[in-house]
Design an enzyme around this catalytic site. Sequence first.
Site, PDB file in Angstrom:
ATOM      1  N   ASP A   1       1.089  -1.153  -0.069  1.00 40.69           N
ATOM      2  CA  ASP A   1      -0.058  -0.080   0.032  1.00 40.69           C
ATOM      3  C   ASP A   1       0.692   1.280   0.135  1.00 40.69           C
ATOM      4  O   ASP A   1       0.662   2.011   0.808  1.00 40.69           O
ATOM      5  CB  ASP A   1      -0.727   0.115   1.095  1.00 40.69           C
ATOM      6  CG  ASP A   1      -1.585  -1.419   1.386  1.00 40.69           C
ATOM      7  OD1 ASP A   1      -1.775  -1.972   0.394  1.00 40.69           O
ATOM      8  OD2 ASP A   1      -1.595  -1.660   2.568  1.00 40.69           O
TER       9      ASP A   1
ATOM     10  N   GLU B   1     -11.227  -0.406  -3.850  1.00 36.60           N
ATOM     11  CA  GLU B   1     -10.656   0.232  -2.779  1.00 36.60           C
ATOM     12  C   GLU B   1      -9.546   0.852  -3.122  1.00 36.60           C
ATOM     13  O   GLU B   1      -9.232   0.925  -4.335  1.00 36.60           O
ATOM     14  CB  GLU B   1     -10.415  -0.872  -1.662  1.00 36.60           C
ATOM     15  CG  GLU B   1      -9.011  -1.903  -2.023  1.00 36.60           C
ATOM     16  CD  GLU B   1      -8.745  -2.936  -0.899  1.00 36.60           C
ATOM     17  OE1 GLU B   1      -9.677  -3.163  -0.175  1.00 36.60           O
ATOM     18  OE2 GLU B   1      -7.841  -3.620  -1.243  1.00 36.60           O
TER      19      GLU B   1
END
Length: 467
Positions: free
Chosen positions: A34, A210
């Site tokens: 991420d 997401e």
Amino acid sequence: MAFATCLASAPARAAVPDSPAVTYTNPIAEQRADPHIFKHTDGYYYFTASVPEYDRIVLRRATTIQGLKTAPETTIWTKHSSGVMGAHIWAPEIHFIDGKWYVYFAAGATDDVWAIRMYVLEGTGANPLAATWTEKGQIKTQWESFSLDATTFVVGGVRYLAWAQRDPSVNNNTDVYLAKMANPWTITGTPVMLTRPTYSWETVGYKVNEGPAVIQRGGKIFMTYSASATDANYCLGMLTASASADLLSPASWSKSPVPVFASSAATGQYGPGHNSFTVSEDGRSDILVYHDRSYKDITGDPLYDPNRRTRVQKVYWNADGTPNFGIPVADGVTPQRFSSYNFPDRFVRHYDYRARIEANVTKLADSQFRLVPGLAGSGTVSLESVNFPGYFLRHENFQVWLRKNDGSAQFASDATFRQRAGLADSAGVSYESYNYPGRYVRHWEYLLNVQAVSTATDRADATFYTQ
């Protein structure tokens, strides 16, 4: 009249590209998922990402993107020992807003690790690695439900927050939402849903949209997001809107029906996703930042497989103004493209293995090559295909083809070149044959050949710009 005739016969000259080649060596950071890289006005890149232990927020800084690989890492915040913000510290992002630093992150609670919510830290001080950090609390949304992956951006002077959240009334994992912000830790107004996982590629393993990330160019807003489970099925989708539209109207956004970035067995990269964007050191190239794995098969829950790594590669732009991410390139040096000096909209590419120059190459990887040490000798180079690793540009009967390296001395010689300053412009590049000195790669009727050059036209045909 004679002067006009002379001008008309002179070879056309292209302008040096606005976005010259930039190369990096992947991966940038092992076991960091991420990823978020922010280039600040102080000349530093700031990097944060999820750590496999999901227990803290870390920062690195360096004056170059590559420098982040070896930059020391500082823990700026650690999970709570009990209660909220006590588990699953996920997906931090760092931003600089109105003179202060802000880190957005998601966290669960010690008594319910899946009670994932979004939180904000505020930092004061010039260097966020040494800043004083204050918890600003939870970002409250329309529901008290699973929510994560907050990112913020400004369009037309208005600051927005985009994030992923579960609608309690729908059998999905997460959708992507957008709202205006009253301040860096508070949304205002009614959030709107921009995308819900409905396509087959968005619902493998889990129904997930997401990790929104925004890049702006040419009056357009492009919002990438990640879809499906966090294994090899993980991929990027994209939404597009006009910067002048009402971004809080779902009708302003169009959604790509296919992934814009996905696993590549050819390059050995799987599950690319949860991206961010930054810019190159010279500010002239957009850079895609993302994580993936170097293998497809995972034992157990992929969420707890620690080997997602941070990677970067250049974003290219199609003729219609849309971003082209290509494929996740192989580990090692990132590739380049080569535009023609005298046909600036045409790029070197392979098609049916024949090398040529062509305009509007939307299958980006066909026009990307890794510049590697020459197969035949030191001080030389070879050009390896991005989507056919192990295949190189070589000459056969003085025609240039993409061929698989057979390991022979003949192949090595035919696939090796001496890189020269551009024959028509020293800001460009020309490639002289290793085993036929004096012959250069040049285009003729848009096909690449290895030929002797003597005229101004020859030199123009044998000159390329790296992008």
